[in-house]
Design an enzyme around this catalytic site. Structure first.
Site, mmCIF file in Angstrom:
data_model
loop_
_atom_site.group_PDB
_atom_site.id
_atom_site.type_symbol
_atom_site.label_atom_id
_atom_site.label_comp_id
_atom_site.label_asym_id
_atom_site.label_seq_id
_atom_site.Cartn_x
_atom_site.Cartn_y
_atom_site.Cartn_z
ATOM 1 N N CYS A 119 -9.766 -1.395 -5.435
ATOM 2 C CA CYS A 119 -8.611 -0.976 -6.786
ATOM 3 C C CYS A 119 -8.859 -2.071 -7.488
ATOM 4 O O CYS A 119 -8.427 -1.735 -8.608
ATOM 5 C CB CYS A 119 -7.246 -0.773 -6.187
ATOM 6 S SG CYS A 119 -7.410 0.703 -4.870
ATOM 7 N N HIS A 252 -3.364 -1.269 -12.589
ATOM 8 C CA HIS A 252 -3.930 -0.314 -11.682
ATOM 9 C C HIS A 252 -2.952 0.561 -11.449
ATOM 10 O O HIS A 252 -1.703 0.293 -11.277
ATOM 11 C CB HIS A 252 -4.532 -0.976 -10.342
ATOM 12 C CG HIS A 252 -4.652 -0.253 -9.290
ATOM 13 N ND1 HIS A 252 -5.460 0.819 -9.460
ATOM 14 C CD2 HIS A 252 -4.174 -0.058 -8.067
ATOM 15 C CE1 HIS A 252 -5.455 1.444 -8.295
ATOM 16 N NE2 HIS A 252 -4.727 0.680 -7.449
ATOM 17 N N ASN A 282 -3.679 7.622 -7.352
ATOM 18 C CA ASN A 282 -4.255 6.555 -7.255
ATOM 19 C C ASN A 282 -5.739 6.673 -6.965
ATOM 20 O O ASN A 282 -6.095 6.965 -6.054
ATOM 21 C CB ASN A 282 -3.869 5.670 -6.054
ATOM 22 C CG ASN A 282 -4.560 4.156 -5.903
ATOM 23 O OD1 ASN A 282 -5.602 4.083 -6.613
ATOM 24 N ND2 ASN A 282 -3.984 3.230 -5.056
HETATM 25 O O1 UT7 Z 1 -4.463 0.891 -4.708
HETATM 26 C C1 UT7 Z 1 -4.321 -0.249 -3.583
HETATM 27 C C2 UT7 Z 1 -2.657 -0.388 -3.933
HETATM 28 N N1 UT7 Z 1 -1.761 0.443 -3.067
HETATM 29 C C3 UT7 Z 1 -0.768 0.360 -3.372
HETATM 30 O O2 UT7 Z 1 -0.122 -0.367 -4.328
HETATM 31 C C4 UT7 Z 1 0.275 1.217 -2.340
HETATM 32 C C5 UT7 Z 1 1.533 0.396 -2.331
HETATM 33 N N2 UT7 Z 1 2.511 0.892 -1.543
HETATM 34 C C6 UT7 Z 1 3.301 1.984 -1.985
HETATM 35 O O3 UT7 Z 1 3.147 2.363 -3.047
HETATM 36 C C7 UT7 Z 1 4.549 2.338 -1.211
HETATM 37 O O4 UT7 Z 1 4.923 1.337 -0.078
HETATM 38 C C8 UT7 Z 1 4.306 3.741 -0.601
HETATM 39 C C9 UT7 Z 1 4.329 4.826 -1.534
HETATM 40 C C10 UT7 Z 1 2.939 3.734 0.167
HETATM 41 C C11 UT7 Z 1 5.306 3.963 0.435
HETATM 42 O O5 UT7 Z 1 6.734 3.761 -0.039
HETATM 43 P P1 UT7 Z 1 7.893 3.031 0.579
HETATM 44 O O6 UT7 Z 1 8.970 3.287 -0.340
HETATM 45 O O7 UT7 Z 1 7.406 1.831 0.714
HETATM 46 O O8 UT7 Z 1 8.038 3.912 1.710
HETATM 47 P P2 UT7 Z 1 7.968 3.409 3.226
HETATM 48 O O9 UT7 Z 1 6.728 2.999 3.773
HETATM 49 O O10 UT7 Z 1 9.405 2.349 3.431
HETATM 50 O O11 UT7 Z 1 8.424 4.654 4.034
HETATM 51 C C12 UT7 Z 1 10.044 5.143 3.707
HETATM 52 C C13 UT7 Z 1 10.155 6.461 4.740
HETATM 53 C C14 UT7 Z 1 9.603 6.085 6.276
HETATM 54 O O12 UT7 Z 1 10.454 6.894 7.063
HETATM 55 P P3 UT7 Z 1 11.817 6.121 7.897
HETATM 56 O O13 UT7 Z 1 10.788 5.120 8.886
HETATM 57 O O14 UT7 Z 1 12.501 5.887 6.820
HETATM 58 O O15 UT7 Z 1 12.095 7.464 8.685
HETATM 59 C C15 UT7 Z 1 8.132 7.112 6.091
HETATM 60 O O16 UT7 Z 1 7.959 7.471 7.670
HETATM 61 O O17 UT7 Z 1 9.510 7.492 4.259
HETATM 62 C C16 UT7 Z 1 8.585 8.052 5.320
HETATM 63 N N3 UT7 Z 1 7.072 8.587 4.892
HETATM 64 C C17 UT7 Z 1 7.101 9.723 4.173
HETATM 65 N N4 UT7 Z 1 7.843 10.789 4.229
HETATM 66 C C18 UT7 Z 1 7.421 12.043 3.686
HETATM 67 C C19 UT7 Z 1 6.004 7.961 4.455
HETATM 68 N N5 UT7 Z 1 5.115 8.953 3.886
HETATM 69 C C20 UT7 Z 1 5.709 9.853 3.881
HETATM 70 C C21 UT7 Z 1 5.326 11.158 3.130
HETATM 71 N N6 UT7 Z 1 6.152 12.204 2.982
HETATM 72 N N7 UT7 Z 1 4.032 11.204 2.658
#
Ligand code: UT7
Length: 325
Positions: A119, A252, A282
């Site tokens: 990226c 990005h 993305n």
């Molecule tokens: O291009 C390269 C760069 N990439 C990035 O910059 C991505 C960076 N990361 C992010 O944008 C975020 O970390 C994510 C969007 C990937 C995730 O967001 P988050 O606020 O960090 O969520 P999380 O990983 O803390 O997950 C929160 C909850 C979890 O459930 P529990 O453990 O709280 O029960 C996940 O299992 O959300 C759950 N979850 C989902 N729920 C519904 C994770 N993915 C999903 C989904 N739908 N698609």
């Protein structure tokens, strides 16, 4: 005396098929994967993304974006000296996608090669092209970011498959006495390779290892916010450029919450940050040139504006390019 590489034209190409969060959610539900349109939009800012159909490839997207950039600049493909294309989803192992684009658009006099920095690829490619132009190896360049990340998605992994989309963006640069690219700063840290990767490789006629993109989203998120702020400030300091002189940030496009956090660090109001992640998702190496092209088309960014382009992604890699439009 020509001293700068100036952007004379930009171009973009998105696949035909836009897929809304609801359509994606319905598709995933049919595979037994639970998510919701609301979760995707609230946690990432993404409302839709574009996915390639089988007749659309990295090369077709990249070629269309490149031709548009040339058209805006009023230049012909035969005049291009250099093509640097950033991608991690090439159509073939080789020839490079840059060479496929070269043949496709008829840029027969160019030197063409790919750069792989996921990226961050576009800011890496722009830095390489600027350095080659300054070193006298080219008078002009097409710099392209193009990716088809839908190919790397594990549709059973909801933590990644809702985030990415396909697309291509391009800029055409020419040597100029008017500023231009003011400075570039690239960084890599291979120790963080495990937080974002696609480990599969071709061997013995088969894919060996995991062919899908894997990401520790929270680690990538934290790392992105921290390194992008630092990279911008280090670049500004090296150029004796004041924060207050910056007109726009074109980062990005991974997650709107990352963009907001970086803007806060740079004391930029939200209307100075170009956001397209809501429409494109993305798109990896394509996200920065797609966003730049969008902001120019919308006349948000104008001639003379100081614009900071920033990439961050797998490797771990990141970087900043400051450009006067
Ligand atoms: O291009 C390269 C760069 N990439 C990035 O910059 C991505 C960076 N990361 C992010 O944008 C975020 O970390 C994510 C969007 C990937 C995730 O967001 P988050 O606020 O960090 O969520 P999380 O990983 O803390 O997950 C929160 C909850 C979890 O459930 P529990 O453990 O709280 O029960 C996940 O299992 O959300 C759950 N979850 C989902 N729920 C519904 C994770 N993915 C999903 C989904 N739908 N698609």
């Amino acid at each position: 005396m020509a001293q700068y590489s100036s952007i004379l034209g930009t171009g973009a190409c998105l696949p035909r098929r836009a897929v809304s969060n609801q359509e994606l959610t319905d598709f995933l539900a049919a595979q037994g994967v639970e998510t919701s349109a609301d979760w995707i939009e609230t946690r990432t800012g993404i409302k839709q993304r574009y996915f390639c159909d089988p007749d659309e490839t990295n090369t077709t997207l990249a070629s269309a974006a490149a031709l548009q950039a040339l058209k805006i600049a009023g230049r012909k493909a035969e005049q291009v000296d250099l093509i640097v294309l950033a991608t991690s989803t090439p159509d073939q192992i080789f020839p490079s996608t840059a060479c496929l684009v070269q043949a496709g658009i008829g840029a027969h006099h160019a030197v063409a090669f790919d750069v792989q920095a996921v990226c961050s690829g576009f800011v890496y490619a722009l830095t390489v092209a600027d350095a080659m132009m300054r070193a006298g190896q080219a008078n002009n360049a097409l710099v392209i970011g193009s990716d088809v990340f839908s190919r790397l998605m594990d549709w059973q992994d909801r933590t990644t498959c809702v985030l990415f989309g396909d697309g291509a963006g391009a800029v055409y640069l020419e040597k100029s006495t008017e500023p231009g690219i003011l400075g570039c700063r690239l960084h890599s840290d291979g120790r963080l390779g495990h937080i974002l990767n696609a480990k599969g490789r071709m061997e013995g006629g088969k894919i060996q290892g995991d062919p899908f993109l894997r990401m520790d989203g929270q680690s990538v998120f934290r790392q992105a916010v921290s390194v992008l702020g630092e990279s911008a400030l280090a670049l500004f300091q090296s150029l004796d450029f004041q924060l207050g002189e910056l007109d726009f940030l074109v980062p990005h496009q991974a997650n709107v919450r990352i963009l907001q956090a970086v803007a806060k660090k740079l004391k930029l109001s939200e209307d100075r940050v170009v956001v397209t992640v809501d429409q494109h998702g993305n798109t990896s190496a394509a996200s920065v040139p797609l966003a730049l092209n969008h902001a120019l088309e919308q006349k948000l960014i104008k001639k003379g504006d100081n614009v900071l382009l920033q990439g961050v992604g797998g490797g771990f890699t990141w970087g900043s390019v400051l450009v006067r439009m």
